[in-house]
Design an enzyme around this catalytic site. Structure first.
Site, PDB file in Angstrom:
ATOM      1  N   TYR A   1      75.948  36.883  37.777  1.00  0.00           N
ATOM      2  CA  TYR A   1      76.863  35.791  37.096  1.00  0.00           C
ATOM      3  C   TYR A   1      78.003  35.648  36.816  1.00  0.00           C
ATOM      4  O   TYR A   1      78.195  37.111  37.523  1.00  0.00           O
ATOM      5  CB  TYR A   1      75.938  36.163  35.601  1.00  0.00           C
ATOM      6  CG  TYR A   1      74.717  35.938  34.612  1.00  0.00           C
ATOM      7  CD1 TYR A   1      74.126  34.670  35.130  1.00  0.00           C
ATOM      8  CD2 TYR A   1      73.890  37.046  35.058  1.00  0.00           C
ATOM      9  CE1 TYR A   1      72.867  35.007  34.538  1.00  0.00           C
ATOM     10  CE2 TYR A   1      72.720  37.049  34.925  1.00  0.00           C
ATOM     11  CZ  TYR A   1      71.714  35.695  35.055  1.00  0.00           C
ATOM     12  OH  TYR A   1      69.918  35.715  34.841  1.00  0.00           O
TER      13      TYR A   1
ATOM     14  N   HIS B   1      73.685  31.560  29.803  1.00  0.00           N
ATOM     15  CA  HIS B   1      71.940  32.094  30.969  1.00  0.00           C
ATOM     16  C   HIS B   1      71.747  33.415  29.742  1.00  0.00           C
ATOM     17  O   HIS B   1      72.899  34.036  28.568  1.00  0.00           O
ATOM     18  CB  HIS B   1      71.924  32.809  31.598  1.00  0.00           C
ATOM     19  CG  HIS B   1      72.319  31.517  32.524  1.00  0.00           C
ATOM     20  ND1 HIS B   1      70.808  31.450  33.246  1.00  0.00           N
ATOM     21  CD2 HIS B   1      73.672  31.403  33.333  1.00  0.00           C
ATOM     22  CE1 HIS B   1      71.790  30.575  34.723  1.00  0.00           C
ATOM     23  NE2 HIS B   1      73.268  30.748  34.353  1.00  0.00           N
TER      24      HIS B   1
ATOM     25  N   HIS C   1      70.993  27.439  30.573  1.00  0.00           N
ATOM     26  CA  HIS C   1      69.775  27.529  31.392  1.00  0.00           C
ATOM     27  C   HIS C   1      69.462  26.173  31.586  1.00  0.00           C
ATOM     28  O   HIS C   1      68.435  25.760  32.891  1.00  0.00           O
ATOM     29  CB  HIS C   1      69.833  28.684  31.950  1.00  0.00           C
ATOM     30  CG  HIS C   1      69.412  28.723  33.428  1.00  0.00           C
ATOM     31  ND1 HIS C   1      68.228  30.118  33.528  1.00  0.00           N
ATOM     32  CD2 HIS C   1      69.323  27.738  34.653  1.00  0.00           C
ATOM     33  CE1 HIS C   1      68.156  29.751  34.683  1.00  0.00           C
ATOM     34  NE2 HIS C   1      68.661  28.581  35.762  1.00  0.00           N
TER      35      HIS C   1
ATOM     36  N   CYS D   1      65.265  29.851  28.477  1.00  0.00           N
ATOM     37  CA  CYS D   1      66.976  30.579  28.466  1.00  0.00           C
ATOM     38  C   CYS D   1      68.656  29.503  28.452  1.00  0.00           C
ATOM     39  O   CYS D   1      68.402  28.610  29.020  1.00  0.00           O
ATOM     40  CB  CYS D   1      67.190  30.823  30.192  1.00  0.00           C
ATOM     41  SG  CYS D   1      68.323  32.274  30.475  1.00  0.00           S
TER      42      CYS D   1
ATOM     43  N   LYS E   1      63.328  26.689  31.437  1.00  0.00           N
ATOM     44  CA  LYS E   1      62.713  27.789  31.255  1.00  0.00           C
ATOM     45  C   LYS E   1      63.464  27.964  29.517  1.00  0.00           C
ATOM     46  O   LYS E   1      63.888  26.653  29.095  1.00  0.00           O
ATOM     47  CB  LYS E   1      63.798  29.048  31.784  1.00  0.00           C
ATOM     48  CG  LYS E   1      63.551  28.575  33.532  1.00  0.00           C
ATOM     49  CD  LYS E   1      64.562  30.020  33.924  1.00  0.00           C
ATOM     50  CE  LYS E   1      63.792  29.872  35.297  1.00  0.00           C
ATOM     51  NZ  LYS E   1      64.234  31.400  35.891  1.00  0.00           N
TER      52      LYS E   1
END
Length: 148
Positions: A51, A22, A128, A136, A134
């Site tokens: 995380y 991420h 991710h 990410c 996304k």
């Protein structure tokens, strides 16, 4: 039982099948800390930081949530994954997705992934973005780390 009469606590290890990369989606060059990220996650209703590892701009690796606990970083994939997050992911304007990893972050992420793969050899490395619509992280983690 131990000599003191206390019961041994046995912790069931999670089966890790994925390591998910991420970014914090923060502006390039701004160095946020674990405490900042934990505060953001608590404001979103999490019980702690989501995380397991956070990589600062200087490449230092910091612990977040214990690996023994399921993360809160990728909906539907937290039970069997480890979340690794680097600080950055947006250009200086704060609006545009950008791979802002510093050379030290790149080195640290690779070293951490090598350690994690040694411990969890069957775990796939993904971004991710492979699980959500996304940017990410702002690079293709599965492709970049395919040889680890």
């Amino acid at each position: 039982m131990t000599k003191s009469g206390k019961r041994w606590r046995t912790r069931k290890m999670r089966k890790i099948d994925t390591i998910i990369i991420h970014c914090t989606a923060t502006q390039e060059g701004k160095n946020y800390k674990v405490a900042d990220i934990e505060r953001w996650h608590r404001e979103r209703g999490f019980d702690s930081i989501g995380y397991h590892y956070i990589i600062y701009l200087d490449g230092s690796i910091h612990s977040g949530r214990p690996v023994e606990q399921a993360g809160a970083h990728c909906k539907g994939h937290n039970a069997n994954s480890i979340g690794v997050c680097y600080v950055g992911g947006l250009s200086k304007d704060g609006k545009t997705s950008k791979d802002t990893r510093t050379p030290l972050q790149k080195l640290s992420i690779k070293c951490l992934l090598m350690r994690l793969k040694a411990k969890y050899p069957d775990a796939a490395i993904k971004g991710h973005r492979d699980f959500a619509a996304k940017d990410c992280p702002c690079f293709d983690a599965a492709k970049e780390y395919a040889n680890i």
